[in-house]
Design a protein around this motif. Sequence first.
Motif, short mmCIF file in Angstrom:
data_model
loop_
_atom_site.label_atom_id
_atom_site.label_comp_id
_atom_site.label_asym_id
_atom_site.label_seq_id
_atom_site.Cartn_x
_atom_site.Cartn_y
_atom_site.Cartn_z
N GLU A 1 -6.33 3.89 -0.81
CA GLU A 1 -7.53 4.00 -1.66
C GLU A 1 -8.70 3.17 -1.14
O GLU A 1 -9.83 3.42 -1.49
CB GLU A 1 -7.22 3.57 -3.10
N GLU B 1 2.10 1.64 -3.52
CA GLU B 1 1.01 2.10 -4.40
C GLU B 1 0.75 3.59 -4.21
O GLU B 1 0.54 4.31 -5.19
CB GLU B 1 -0.26 1.30 -4.13
N MET B 2 0.78 4.06 -2.96
CA MET B 2 0.59 5.48 -2.70
C MET B 2 1.70 6.30 -3.34
O MET B 2 1.45 7.30 -4.01
CB MET B 2 0.57 5.75 -1.19
N LYS C 1 0.82 -1.21 0.00
CA LYS C 1 0.00 0.00 0.00
C LYS C 1 0.86 1.26 0.00
O LYS C 1 0.51 2.26 -0.63
CB LYS C 1 -0.98 0.00 1.17
N ASN D 1 3.59 5.47 -5.83
CA ASN D 1 3.45 5.41 -7.28
C ASN D 1 2.40 6.39 -7.78
O ASN D 1 2.62 7.11 -8.76
CB ASN D 1 3.13 3.99 -7.73
N ARG D 2 1.24 6.43 -7.11
CA ARG D 2 0.19 7.37 -7.51
C ARG D 2 0.69 8.81 -7.46
O ARG D 2 0.45 9.61 -8.37
CB ARG D 2 -1.04 7.22 -6.62
N LEU D 3 1.42 9.13 -6.41
CA LEU D 3 1.95 10.50 -6.26
C LEU D 3 3.02 10.79 -7.30
O LEU D 3 2.98 11.82 -7.97
CB LEU D 3 2.50 10.70 -4.84
N TYR D 4 3.96 9.89 -7.45
CA TYR D 4 5.09 10.15 -8.35
C TYR D 4 4.68 10.17 -9.82
O TYR D 4 5.29 10.90 -10.61
CB TYR D 4 6.23 9.17 -8.09
N VAL D 5 3.66 9.42 -10.19
CA VAL D 5 3.14 9.51 -11.56
C VAL D 5 2.63 10.93 -11.81
O VAL D 5 2.88 11.52 -12.87
CB VAL D 5 2.05 8.45 -11.81
N GLN D 6 1.93 11.48 -10.83
CA GLN D 6 1.44 12.86 -10.96
C GLN D 6 2.59 13.87 -11.01
O GLN D 6 2.58 14.80 -11.83
CB GLN D 6 0.52 13.21 -9.79
N THR E 1 -3.75 13.15 -3.16
CA THR E 1 -3.36 11.75 -3.31
C THR E 1 -3.77 10.99 -2.05
O THR E 1 -3.30 11.30 -0.95
CB THR E 1 -1.84 11.62 -3.53
#
Length: 98
Positions: free
Chosen positions: A96, A32-33, A29, A35-40, A92
């Motif tokens: 989720e 995943e968090m 988790k 990754n979500r932030l760094y993609v942005q 973010t």
Amino acid sequence: KPDERPMVTVFFSDIVGFTTICSTLGATKVMEMLNRLYVQLDALAAEHGVFKIETIGDAYMAVTNLVEDQSEDHALRIAQFAVEAVQAAAHTLIDEEE
């Protein structure tokens, strides 16, 4: 010989409370968090012409006026990126499923 730049602007961030987040969530988790932030952040970096140097754990480091000449507006680019990065981080979700 590499190009020399007399001035660059560096962005460095880390996540407040990351140690606590890591102690309450499983490794998957947390990854995943991040990754979500760094993609942005990567998308924002591309949008603003900011060069990402490295991500290490929760740290994100980027620079302007290093790999290309941005001498006229490098500080403005990184400032605009930083404002939008804070906004992205605020939206973010840590988990989720909660």
